[in-house]
Write an enzyme that holds these catalytic residues in place. Structure first.
Site, PDB file in Angstrom:
ATOM      1  N   ARG A  59       8.213  10.545   2.920  1.00  0.00           N
ATOM      2  CA  ARG A  59       8.710  10.161   1.921  1.00  0.00           C
ATOM      3  C   ARG A  59       8.346   9.630   0.694  1.00  0.00           C
ATOM      4  NH1 ARG A  59      10.114   4.377   2.554  1.00  0.00           N
ATOM      5  NH2 ARG A  59      10.544   4.506   4.501  1.00  0.00           N
ATOM      6  N   TYR A 112      25.136  11.909 -19.915  1.00  0.00           N
ATOM      7  CA  TYR A 112      26.028  12.814 -18.791  1.00  0.00           C
ATOM      8  C   TYR A 112      26.214  11.292 -18.360  1.00  0.00           C
ATOM      9  CZ  TYR A 112      26.206  15.233 -14.211  1.00  0.00           C
ATOM     10  OH  TYR A 112      26.762  15.105 -12.863  1.00  0.00           O
ATOM     11  N   ASP A 184      16.104  12.867 -21.506  1.00  0.00           N
ATOM     12  CA  ASP A 184      17.348  13.682 -20.687  1.00  0.00           C
ATOM     13  C   ASP A 184      16.255  15.201 -21.338  1.00  0.00           C
ATOM     14  OD1 ASP A 184      18.134  15.263 -18.191  1.00  0.00           O
ATOM     15  OD2 ASP A 184      20.126  13.871 -18.289  1.00  0.00           O
ATOM     16  N   LYS A 209      19.786  22.007 -12.733  1.00  0.00           N
ATOM     17  CA  LYS A 209      20.344  23.265 -13.621  1.00  0.00           C
ATOM     18  C   LYS A 209      19.654  23.983 -13.285  1.00  0.00           C
ATOM     19  CE  LYS A 209      23.470  19.859 -13.424  1.00  0.00           C
ATOM     20  NZ  LYS A 209      23.738  18.870 -14.131  1.00  0.00           N
TER      21      LYS A 209
END
Ligand code: PLP
Length: 394
Positions: A59, A112, A184, A209
């Site tokens: 993590r 988005y 973004d 993407k």
């Protein structure tokens, strides 16, 4: 050889990676391990105190994840990368790191969907304020700045309208106000747009993407050249837990190797398709940054190194005609998401943006017949034949 000295296409294949030291494996090994053994108690203590930068727990850091972080950071021209479980985890990490009660964000209105929802519905519970503007008009960004604005958040080209926001202008507006600019960059990938070079402080991706490009992984990335900002984002993600899994990171690393090849082919297809669609009798308009008819054609040419692989067009006949096209395509897949090697088509008014309602859609420029096409790497003639037969069904 330093990768900073090589061309982008070369960096996609090599950046952040070297043959494995143990056995010489050319592909970065997948360190599918949640935890890492210490040689002795002193080493364990040194790792936790930060004196030894070896790994301790996935993590907090993992060698496979680190290779991907170095790779994408280099492609973006940034110094530090932080891979995340999803694009939304990158976005929520940015918000959790830099926002708080009494702070204000100015954001592109047509960001988005879930990004807008976090700002509008979740973060308001913690006292964060947001203003949404049409950021393709830099003045509206400037006018929305308040005394407590700490972040300008931009997505360009916007989805699904493909409006372009001037990143350099927004960087200046943000910095003049003592705020940071977050971009973004999912729609472009670093192949076509490098926001850090235009003044952004942080660039983020849904690697789901274009970066991964094969519609088989969800993942995200944060890149900055500011060490303090990265330290803070790393602290937050370690605590909040949005870390990427090493196997997922390895898949993205493999996907990125063909980023330049894929984007080139998809963009060539998109350019031809946009030009031919513009002449099609069933089409009202086409919006594509590579067409002279795009209202911000010049800005797109200045800010992006290519117009990309996303096209929006309006079929004559509204929602019904849009749906007919969706139901009639065969080669192009009717699905949300974008940036895959395969062509994906969707109808925002009845799908991704249906919940907005007609009034909000109209305000955002999302008309009823708008079709969003993520052009893939299939042979151009096949893509065209499929779409043309679907348009014939209207
Ligand atoms: C898909 C997408 C996201 C969210 O990414 P996930 O990987 O689905 O969490 C964020 N921004 C843009 C522009 C996207 O297209």
């Amino acid at each position: 050889m330093k990768h900073a000295e090589v061309k982008f296409d070369t960096a996609c294949i090599h950046a952040g990676q070297a043959p494995d030291k143990l056995f010489g494996g050319v592909s970065v090994p997948i360190y599918q391990s949640s935890t890492f053994a210490f040689e002795d108690a002193d080493q364990g203590a040194a790792r936790f105190s930060g004196k030894d930068d070896g790994y301790k727990y996935t993590r907090i850091g993992n060698p496979t994840n680190a290779a991907l972080e170095r790779c994408v950071a280099e492609l973006e021209g940034g110094k530090f990368g932080l891979a995340t479980a999803t694009g939304m985890s990158a976005i929520s990490t940015v918000f959790m790191t830099f926002l708080g009660a009494g702070k204000h964000v100015v954001s592109t209105g047509s960001v988005y969907g879930p990004t807008r929802t976090i700002l509008e519905k979740e973060l308001t519970r913690f006292g964060v304020e947001s203003t949404f503007v049409d950021s393709s008009d830099a003045n509206s960004v400037k006018n929305a700045i308040k005394k407590n604005t700490v972040m300008v958040y931009v997505e360009t080209p916007a989805n699904p309208t493909l409006s372009i926001t001037d990143i350099a202008a927004c960087a200046k507006i943000a910095h003049d106000a003592g705020a940071i600019l977050v971009v973004d960059n999912t729609f472009c990938s670093p192949m076509l747009q490098k926001p850090l070079q235009l003044g952004a402080d942080i660039v983020l991706h849904s690697m789901t993407k274009f970066l991964n490009g094969h519609s088989d992984v969800v993942a995200g990335m944060l890149v900055t050249s500011n060490q303090e900002m990265m330290k803070n984002m790393h602290r937050v993600i370690c605590q909040m837990g949005g870390t990427i899994d090493p196997h997922q990171a390895w898949l993205v690393l493999r996907g990125v190797k063909t980023l330049a090849l894929r984007v080139k082919v998809a963009q060539e297809n998109a350019m031809k398709l946009a030009e031919e669609l513009e002449k099609h009798p069933k089409i009202e308009w086409v919006k594509y940054p590579g067409l002279r008819s795009h209202p911000q054609y010049e800005l797109a040419r200045k800010q992006m190194s290519g117009p990309g692989a996303m096209i929006s067009f309006e079929v004559k006949g509204g929602v019904k005609a849009g749906k007919t096209v969706m139901d009639s395509v065969g080669l192009s897949t009717l699905a949300v998401s974008l940036g895959g090697i395969e062509s994906l088509i969707q109808h925002p008014a009845s799908m991704t943006h249906a919940s907005m309602g007609p009034a909000a859609r109209a305000e955002a420029g999302i008309t009823d017949g708008l079709v969003r096409f993520s052009v893939g790497c299939e042979d151009y003639e096949d893509i065209k034949k499929d779409l043309w037969q679907a348009l014939d069904k209207i």
